[in-house]
Design a protein around this motif. Structure first.
Motif, PDB file in Angstrom:
ATOM      1  N   VAL A  58     108.804  65.134  21.883  1.00 38.36           N
ATOM      2  CA  VAL A  58     107.510  65.685  22.281  1.00 38.36           C
ATOM      3  C   VAL A  58     107.655  66.742  23.364  1.00 38.36           C
ATOM      4  N   GLY A  59     108.459  66.445  24.379  1.00 34.72           N
ATOM      5  CA  GLY A  59     108.563  67.351  25.516  1.00 34.72           C
ATOM      6  C   GLY A  59     109.803  68.212  25.552  1.00 34.72           C
ATOM      7  N   GLY A  60     110.707  68.017  24.612  1.00 32.06           N
ATOM      8  CA  GLY A  60     111.937  68.790  24.608  1.00 32.06           C
ATOM      9  C   GLY A  60     113.049  68.099  25.344  1.00 32.06           C
ATOM     10  N   SER A  61     112.720  67.367  26.402  1.00 25.53           N
ATOM     11  CA  SER A  61     113.688  66.587  27.157  1.00 25.53           C
ATOM     12  C   SER A  61     112.925  65.531  27.942  1.00 25.53           C
ATOM     13  N   THR A  62     113.624  64.468  28.293  1.00 28.97           N
ATOM     14  CA  THR A  62     112.958  63.405  29.054  1.00 28.97           C
ATOM     15  C   THR A  62     112.546  63.890  30.441  1.00 28.97           C
ATOM     16  N   GLY A  63     113.333  64.795  31.038  1.00 29.09           N
ATOM     17  CA  GLY A  63     113.000  65.312  32.359  1.00 29.09           C
ATOM     18  C   GLY A  63     111.692  66.076  32.368  1.00 29.09           C
ATOM     19  N   LYS A  64     111.459  66.895  31.338  1.00 30.96           N
ATOM     20  CA  LYS A  64     110.209  67.649  31.251  1.00 30.96           C
ATOM     21  C   LYS A  64     109.033  66.736  30.881  1.00 30.96           C
ATOM     22  N   TYR A  65     109.302  65.814  29.984  1.00 29.32           N
ATOM     23  CA  TYR A  65     108.211  64.985  29.476  1.00 29.32           C
ATOM     24  C   TYR A  65     107.695  64.014  30.522  1.00 29.32           C
ATOM     25  N   VAL A  66     108.560  63.519  31.404  1.00 33.79           N
ATOM     26  CA  VAL A  66     108.105  62.544  32.389  1.00 33.79           C
ATOM     27  C   VAL A  66     107.083  63.159  33.342  1.00 33.79           C
ATOM     28  N   GLY A  67     107.207  64.460  33.614  1.00 31.15           N
ATOM     29  CA  GLY A  67     106.215  65.127  34.453  1.00 31.15           C
ATOM     30  C   GLY A  67     104.855  65.195  33.785  1.00 31.15           C
ATOM     31  N   TYR A  68     104.858  65.303  32.454  1.00 25.73           N
ATOM     32  CA  TYR A  68     103.605  65.313  31.702  1.00 25.73           C
ATOM     33  C   TYR A  68     103.059  63.888  31.529  1.00 25.73           C
ATOM     34  N   LEU A  69     103.955  62.924  31.418  1.00 23.59           N
ATOM     35  CA  LEU A  69     103.565  61.562  31.074  1.00 23.59           C
ATOM     36  C   LEU A  69     103.018  60.766  32.245  1.00 23.59           C
ATOM     37  N   VAL A  70     103.598  60.896  33.426  1.00 19.82           N
ATOM     38  CA  VAL A  70     103.261  60.018  34.549  1.00 19.82           C
ATOM     39  C   VAL A  70     101.774  60.040  34.893  1.00 19.82           C
ATOM     40  N   PRO A  71     101.113  61.198  35.021  1.00 22.67           N
ATOM     41  CA  PRO A  71      99.670  61.149  35.302  1.00 22.67           C
ATOM     42  C   PRO A  71      98.884  60.436  34.214  1.00 22.67           C
ATOM     43  N   GLY A  72      99.306  60.600  32.966  1.00 22.99           N
ATOM     44  CA  GLY A  72      98.618  59.918  31.870  1.00 22.99           C
ATOM     45  C   GLY A  72      98.827  58.415  31.906  1.00 22.99           C
ATOM     46  N   ILE A  73     100.064  57.978  32.166  1.00 23.63           N
ATOM     47  CA  ILE A  73     100.333  56.546  32.260  1.00 23.63           C
ATOM     48  C   ILE A  73      99.573  55.937  33.431  1.00 23.63           C
ATOM     49  N   LEU A  74      99.426  56.680  34.509  1.00 19.66           N
ATOM     50  CA  LEU A  74      98.648  56.208  35.645  1.00 19.66           C
ATOM     51  C   LEU A  74      97.216  55.888  35.213  1.00 19.66           C
ATOM     52  N   VAL A  75      96.611  56.796  34.480  1.00 19.71           N
ATOM     53  CA  VAL A  75      95.241  56.594  34.006  1.00 19.71           C
ATOM     54  C   VAL A  75      95.174  55.419  33.043  1.00 19.71           C
ATOM     55  N   MET A  76      96.093  55.380  32.086  1.00 21.68           N
ATOM     56  CA  MET A  76      96.067  54.308  31.088  1.00 21.68           C
ATOM     57  C   MET A  76      96.256  52.938  31.732  1.00 21.68           C
ATOM     58  N   THR A  77      97.163  52.851  32.684  1.00 22.92           N
ATOM     59  CA  THR A  77      97.428  51.574  33.347  1.00 22.92           C
ATOM     60  C   THR A  77      96.196  51.060  34.067  1.00 22.92           C
ATOM     61  N   LEU A  78      95.547  51.931  34.824  1.00 21.66           N
ATOM     62  CA  LEU A  78      94.388  51.492  35.583  1.00 21.66           C
ATOM     63  C   LEU A  78      93.197  51.175  34.677  1.00 21.66           C
ATOM     64  N   LEU A  79      93.029  51.935  33.603  1.00 18.06           N
ATOM     65  CA  LEU A  79      91.920  51.652  32.701  1.00 18.06           C
ATOM     66  C   LEU A  79      92.091  50.297  32.021  1.00 18.06           C
ATOM     67  N   VAL A  80      93.299  50.030  31.539  1.00 17.35           N
ATOM     68  CA  VAL A  80      93.557  48.752  30.873  1.00 17.35           C
ATOM     69  C   VAL A  80      93.432  47.596  31.864  1.00 17.35           C
ATOM     70  N   THR A  81      93.839  47.834  33.112  1.00 20.05           N
ATOM     71  CA  THR A  81      93.757  46.787  34.133  1.00 20.05           C
ATOM     72  C   THR A  81      92.315  46.434  34.459  1.00 20.05           C
ATOM     73  N   THR A  82      91.389  47.364  34.298  1.00 21.71           N
ATOM     74  CA  THR A  82      89.983  47.063  34.595  1.00 21.71           C
ATOM     75  C   THR A  82      89.436  45.958  33.709  1.00 21.71           C
ATOM     76  N   GLY A  83      90.026  45.780  32.525  1.00 25.84           N
ATOM     77  CA  GLY A  83      89.521  44.758  31.622  1.00 25.84           C
ATOM     78  C   GLY A  83      89.639  43.349  32.173  1.00 25.84           C
TER      79      GLY A  83
END
Length: 277
Positions: A74-99
């Motif tokens: 998806v990102g070409g490399s894990t180093g590039k993709y982690v910068g794109y992924l971390v803010p999204g995982i932050l949102v997903m984690t907190l949203l799922v935790t609200t349940g």
């Protein structure tokens, strides 16, 4: 026998007189009562393993899995993709935790805890506010896990500490406002399992069909249109902009309005349902 009865009655009368002359203890403030209930909720985490899973295990599993399974594709490399992924995982984690907020509230209702709270000289909203305060602490801890793991994997936000803190604060604020929705649902439904199932059935599709994992530009037109109007997409975009040191603009305004509307509508509704339950 008559003497014993008269002595008992006179003794009870003296005890009542003594109690009547004592000043009544002051009613605790809403803040102090809410803090007491927040402490109670935090202590319950030790006996509720699912809350530990949401805070510690869930973000680690998803971050590692998507970084190393899809980072190269998806990102070409894990180093590039982690910068794109971390803010999204932050949102997903907190949203799922609200349940778990609604599920924990439903358990207390089923156990009769709130029936006992009604006998206390406290504001009816104090138990709910206390639950939200404990949730805020859980959300911050989950955010620290996500950001810490991202930094270990090579995530370097250009917004530095202030940008990351602002993004976390924004996501936590949205998570708290969303928790009021699940609190209302818990007061309308009887089963903790049903509350958790409904919340997860809504949150996971909203999280997966968003810009958390992939750029929406790569999606089919019909799916791209849904992602664009998905509220999770706006929240992730605002978080990415803040962590990158930019200004979210319309996304930030949209999220703040959503937080206000959810809180203004569902917080009073939860308190009213609790009073009439």
């Amino acid at each position: 026998m008559t003497t014993l009865v008269s002595v008992s009655v006179s003794g009870a009368g003296r005890s009542g007189a003594v109690l009547a002359t004592r000043p009544r203890p002051p009613r605790p403030s809403t803040l102090s009562a809410s803090l007491a209930f927040a402490r109670r909720a935090l202590l319950k985490i030790r006996r509720t393993p699912v809350q530990i899973f949401d805070i510690a295990v869930h973000p680690v599993v998803f971050t590692l899995m998507f970084t190393y399974l899809f980072g190269g594709a998806v990102g070409g490399s894990t180093g590039k993709y982690v910068g794109y992924l971390v803010p999204g995982i932050l949102v997903m984690t907190l949203l799922v935790t609200t349940g778990t907020t609604g599920a924990a509230l439903s358990v207390d209702l089923a156990d009769g805890a709130f029936d006992r709270y009604r006998t206390l000289s406290i504001r009816p909203a104090a138990p709910l506010i206390g639950a939200m305060l404990s949730d805020a602490i859980r959300y911050v801890l989950a955010s620290a896990v996500v950001v810490g793991l991202g930094l270990a994997l090579g995530f370097r936000p250009h917004g530095n500490v202030l940008g990351v803190a602002a993004a976390v604060l924004l996501v936590v604020a949205f998570g708290i406002s969303l928790s009021w929705v699940w609190a209302t649902l818990a007061l309308l439904m009887r089963s903790p399992g049903a509350v958790l199932s409904v919340s997860q059935a809504l949150l996971y599709p909203l999280s997966l069909f968003s810009n958390i994992f992939v750029d929406p530009a790569t999606l089919p037109g019909w799916l791209h249109a849904f992602v664009d109007v998905n509220p999770v997409t706006h929240l992730v975009t605002a978080g990415r902009e803040l962590m990158a040191g930019g200004a979210p603009g319309p996304q930030l305004a949209w999220i703040l309005i959503a937080c206000t509307v959810l809180t203004v509508v569902f917080a009073p509704l939860s308190v009213r349902l609790l009073r009439t339950r």
